[in-house]
Design a protein around this motif. Structure first.
Motif, PDB file in Angstrom:
ATOM      1  N   SER A 115       0.845  -1.194   0.000  1.00 44.57           N
ATOM      2  CA  SER A 115       0.000   0.000   0.000  1.00 44.57           C
ATOM      3  C   SER A 115       0.878   1.240   0.000  1.00 44.57           C
ATOM      4  O   SER A 115       2.067   1.171   0.310  1.00 44.57           O
ATOM      5  N   GLY A 116       0.263   2.361  -0.378  1.00 47.34           N
ATOM      6  CA  GLY A 116       0.980   3.632  -0.329  1.00 47.34           C
ATOM      7  C   GLY A 116       1.725   4.000  -1.589  1.00 47.34           C
ATOM      8  O   GLY A 116       2.439   5.011  -1.609  1.00 47.34           O
ATOM      9  N   PHE A 117       1.568   3.190  -2.636  1.00 44.80           N
ATOM     10  CA  PHE A 117       2.201   3.525  -3.899  1.00 44.80           C
ATOM     11  C   PHE A 117       1.425   2.846  -5.023  1.00 44.80           C
ATOM     12  O   PHE A 117       0.586   1.986  -4.781  1.00 44.80           O
ATOM     13  N   ALA A 118       1.727   3.252  -6.243  1.00 43.07           N
ATOM     14  CA  ALA A 118       1.031   2.716  -7.412  1.00 43.07           C
ATOM     15  C   ALA A 118       1.583   1.337  -7.740  1.00 43.07           C
ATOM     16  O   ALA A 118       2.575   1.190  -8.432  1.00 43.07           O
ATOM     17  N   PHE A 119       0.899   0.342  -7.229  1.00 41.81           N
ATOM     18  CA  PHE A 119       1.392  -1.033  -7.315  1.00 41.81           C
ATOM     19  C   PHE A 119       1.562  -1.507  -8.746  1.00 41.81           C
ATOM     20  O   PHE A 119       2.459  -2.280  -9.050  1.00 41.81           O
ATOM     21  N   ASP A 120       0.706  -1.054  -9.650  1.00 44.46           N
ATOM     22  CA  ASP A 120       0.776  -1.568 -11.007  1.00 44.46           C
ATOM     23  C   ASP A 120       1.671  -0.723 -11.907  1.00 44.46           C
ATOM     24  O   ASP A 120       1.716  -0.950 -13.102  1.00 44.46           O
ATOM     25  N   ASN A 121       2.350   0.230 -11.348  1.00 44.85           N
ATOM     26  CA  ASN A 121       3.361   0.947 -12.111  1.00 44.85           C
ATOM     27  C   ASN A 121       4.669   0.144 -12.113  1.00 44.85           C
ATOM     28  O   ASN A 121       4.677  -1.002 -11.738  1.00 44.85           O
ATOM     29  N   ASP A 122       5.708   0.769 -12.488  1.00 40.48           N
ATOM     30  CA  ASP A 122       6.950   0.020 -12.653  1.00 40.48           C
ATOM     31  C   ASP A 122       7.619  -0.266 -11.318  1.00 40.48           C
ATOM     32  O   ASP A 122       8.710   0.205 -11.030  1.00 40.48           O
ATOM     33  N   CYS A 123       6.922  -1.023 -10.492  1.00 43.84           N
ATOM     34  CA  CYS A 123       7.536  -1.410  -9.228  1.00 43.84           C
ATOM     35  C   CYS A 123       7.881  -2.887  -9.286  1.00 43.84           C
ATOM     36  O   CYS A 123       7.133  -3.691  -9.808  1.00 43.84           O
ATOM     37  N   ASN A 124       8.997  -3.205  -8.774  1.00 44.31           N
ATOM     38  CA  ASN A 124       9.453  -4.577  -8.681  1.00 44.31           C
ATOM     39  C   ASN A 124       9.307  -5.044  -7.238  1.00 44.31           C
ATOM     40  O   ASN A 124       9.559  -4.285  -6.313  1.00 44.31           O
ATOM     41  N   ILE A 125       8.891  -6.276  -7.069  1.00 45.10           N
ATOM     42  CA  ILE A 125       8.726  -6.838  -5.733  1.00 45.10           C
ATOM     43  C   ILE A 125       9.655  -8.025  -5.590  1.00 45.10           C
ATOM     44  O   ILE A 125       9.731  -8.874  -6.484  1.00 45.10           O
ATOM     45  N   GLY A 126      10.337  -8.082  -4.475  1.00 48.85           N
ATOM     46  CA  GLY A 126      11.239  -9.195  -4.231  1.00 48.85           C
ATOM     47  C   GLY A 126      10.964  -9.861  -2.896  1.00 48.85           C
ATOM     48  O   GLY A 126      10.468  -9.233  -1.967  1.00 48.85           O
ATOM     49  N   TRP A 127      11.260 -11.128  -2.844  1.00 44.84           N
ATOM     50  CA  TRP A 127      11.236 -11.890  -1.591  1.00 44.84           C
ATOM     51  C   TRP A 127      12.679 -12.224  -1.228  1.00 44.84           C
ATOM     52  O   TRP A 127      13.447 -12.688  -2.076  1.00 44.84           O
TER      53      TRP A 127
ATOM     54  N   LYS B  76      11.343   1.847  -8.856  1.00 44.63           N
ATOM     55  CA  LYS B  76      12.138   2.323  -9.981  1.00 44.63           C
ATOM     56  C   LYS B  76      12.538   1.102 -10.790  1.00 44.63           C
ATOM     57  O   LYS B  76      12.393  -0.030 -10.345  1.00 44.63           O
ATOM     58  N   HIS B  77      13.052   1.366 -11.977  1.00 47.36           N
ATOM     59  CA  HIS B  77      13.518   0.253 -12.789  1.00 47.36           C
ATOM     60  C   HIS B  77      14.775  -0.357 -12.182  1.00 47.36           C
ATOM     61  O   HIS B  77      15.644   0.348 -11.670  1.00 47.36           O
ATOM     62  N   ILE B  78      14.865  -1.654 -12.232  1.00 47.83           N
ATOM     63  CA  ILE B  78      16.057  -2.376 -11.796  1.00 47.83           C
ATOM     64  C   ILE B  78      16.590  -3.147 -12.991  1.00 47.83           C
ATOM     65  O   ILE B  78      15.849  -3.856 -13.662  1.00 47.83           O
ATOM     66  N   ILE B  79      17.878  -3.020 -13.223  1.00 47.71           N
ATOM     67  CA  ILE B  79      18.455  -3.767 -14.343  1.00 47.71           C
ATOM     68  C   ILE B  79      18.439  -5.253 -14.017  1.00 47.71           C
ATOM     69  O   ILE B  79      18.420  -5.654 -12.844  1.00 47.71           O
ATOM     70  N   LEU B  80      18.444  -6.059 -15.041  1.00 44.84           N
ATOM     71  CA  LEU B  80      18.285  -7.502 -14.899  1.00 44.84           C
ATOM     72  C   LEU B  80      19.253  -8.087 -13.885  1.00 44.84           C
ATOM     73  O   LEU B  80      18.893  -8.901 -13.047  1.00 44.84           O
ATOM     74  N   SER B  81      20.496  -7.672 -13.949  1.00 44.21           N
ATOM     75  CA  SER B  81      21.526  -8.261 -13.092  1.00 44.21           C
ATOM     76  C   SER B  81      21.325  -7.958 -11.614  1.00 44.21           C
ATOM     77  O   SER B  81      21.980  -8.573 -10.770  1.00 44.21           O
ATOM     78  N   ARG B  82      20.429  -7.045 -11.300  1.00 45.56           N
ATOM     79  CA  ARG B  82      20.225  -6.671  -9.904  1.00 45.56           C
ATOM     80  C   ARG B  82      18.849  -7.050  -9.377  1.00 45.56           C
ATOM     81  O   ARG B  82      18.494  -6.679  -8.257  1.00 45.56           O
ATOM     82  N   MET B  83      18.085  -7.787 -10.151  1.00 49.38           N
ATOM     83  CA  MET B  83      16.730  -8.123  -9.710  1.00 49.38           C
ATOM     84  C   MET B  83      16.736  -8.986  -8.448  1.00 49.38           C
ATOM     85  O   MET B  83      15.755  -9.024  -7.714  1.00 49.38           O
ATOM     86  N   LEU B  84      17.830  -9.683  -8.165  1.00 48.51           N
ATOM     87  CA  LEU B  84      17.930 -10.482  -6.938  1.00 48.51           C
ATOM     88  C   LEU B  84      18.953  -9.894  -5.968  1.00 48.51           C
ATOM     89  O   LEU B  84      19.477 -10.604  -5.109  1.00 48.51           O
ATOM     90  N   ASP B  85      19.208  -8.613  -6.091  1.00 47.62           N
ATOM     91  CA  ASP B  85      20.153  -7.922  -5.218  1.00 47.62           C
ATOM     92  C   ASP B  85      19.383  -7.153  -4.148  1.00 47.62           C
ATOM     93  O   ASP B  85      18.681  -6.185  -4.471  1.00 47.62           O
ATOM     94  N   PRO B  86      19.488  -7.535  -2.884  1.00 53.44           N
ATOM     95  CA  PRO B  86      18.748  -6.820  -1.837  1.00 53.44           C
ATOM     96  C   PRO B  86      19.034  -5.324  -1.824  1.00 53.44           C
ATOM     97  O   PRO B  86      18.151  -4.534  -1.469  1.00 53.44           O
ATOM     98  N   MET B  87      20.235  -4.937  -2.218  1.00 51.26           N
ATOM     99  CA  MET B  87      20.612  -3.520  -2.176  1.00 51.26           C
ATOM    100  C   MET B  87      19.864  -2.689  -3.208  1.00 51.26           C
ATOM    101  O   MET B  87      19.850  -1.467  -3.138  1.00 51.26           O
ATOM    102  N   ALA B  88      19.222  -3.340  -4.150  1.00 47.67           N
ATOM    103  CA  ALA B  88      18.477  -2.621  -5.181  1.00 47.67           C
ATOM    104  C   ALA B  88      17.071  -2.249  -4.735  1.00 47.67           C
ATOM    105  O   ALA B  88      16.370  -1.537  -5.442  1.00 47.67           O
ATOM    106  N   TYR B  89      16.657  -2.721  -3.566  1.00 50.64           N
ATOM    107  CA  TYR B  89      15.291  -2.516  -3.087  1.00 50.64           C
ATOM    108  C   TYR B  89      15.267  -1.465  -1.983  1.00 50.64           C
ATOM    109  O   TYR B  89      16.127  -1.455  -1.103  1.00 50.64           O
ATOM    110  N   ASP B  90      14.260  -0.600  -2.063  1.00 47.11           N
ATOM    111  CA  ASP B  90      14.242   0.579  -1.202  1.00 47.11           C
ATOM    112  C   ASP B  90      13.373   0.433   0.039  1.00 47.11           C
ATOM    113  O   ASP B  90      13.660   1.030   1.077  1.00 47.11           O
TER     114      ASP B  90
END
Length: 128
Positions: A25-37, A102-116
């Motif tokens: 919640s609190g942001f436009a979920f269907d915009n260019d947001c990436n979600i990671g576990w 924000k956009h995350i480049i492919l090589s960082r999609m599994l990088d915890p440091m790329a998530y805010d």
């Protein structure tokens, strides 16, 4: 405010299954947001589990969970799921979901440091 609420953890026997949910919640979920576990076991560093891009078109998995875990998202419900099957004791950890607005480049999609933004964790314990 950006908020992520992880849930669905619990105690399960080896070979069992769980489904984790991450409600956003609190942001436009269907915009260019990436979600990671991500997950962190006691005494270990936080590690990536899986991530998914906007609209779920691209999904990424750590080698340790490939073929056992499945990530998906429901943009209508602002929720991302992590279906975990054939769980092993090594999967025991606190699981966190995170987003990068924000956009995350492919090589960082599994990088915890790329998530805010990070939610609180949910505990998964795999034990007999």
């Amino acid at each position: 405010d950006v908020q992520l609420q992880a849930s669905g953890g619990g105690l399960v026997q080896p070979g069992g299954s769980l489904r984790l949910s991450c409600a956003a919640s609190g942001f436009a979920f269907d915009n260019d947001c990436n979600i990671g576990w991500f997950r962190q076991a006691p005494g270990k560093e936080r590690e990536a589990v899986s991530s998914i891009r906007r609209r779920g078109g691209n999904k990424y998995y750590a080698d340790s969970v490939k073929g056992r875990f499945t990530i998906s998202r429901d943009n209508a419900k602002n929720t991302v799921y992590l279906e975990m099957n054939n769980l092993k004791p090594d999967d025991t950890a606190t699981y966190y979901c995170a987003t990068a607005l924000k956009h995350i480049i492919l090589s960082r999609m599994l990088d915890p440091m790329a998530y805010d933004y990070w939610g609180q964790g949910t505990q998964v314990t795999v034990s007999s």
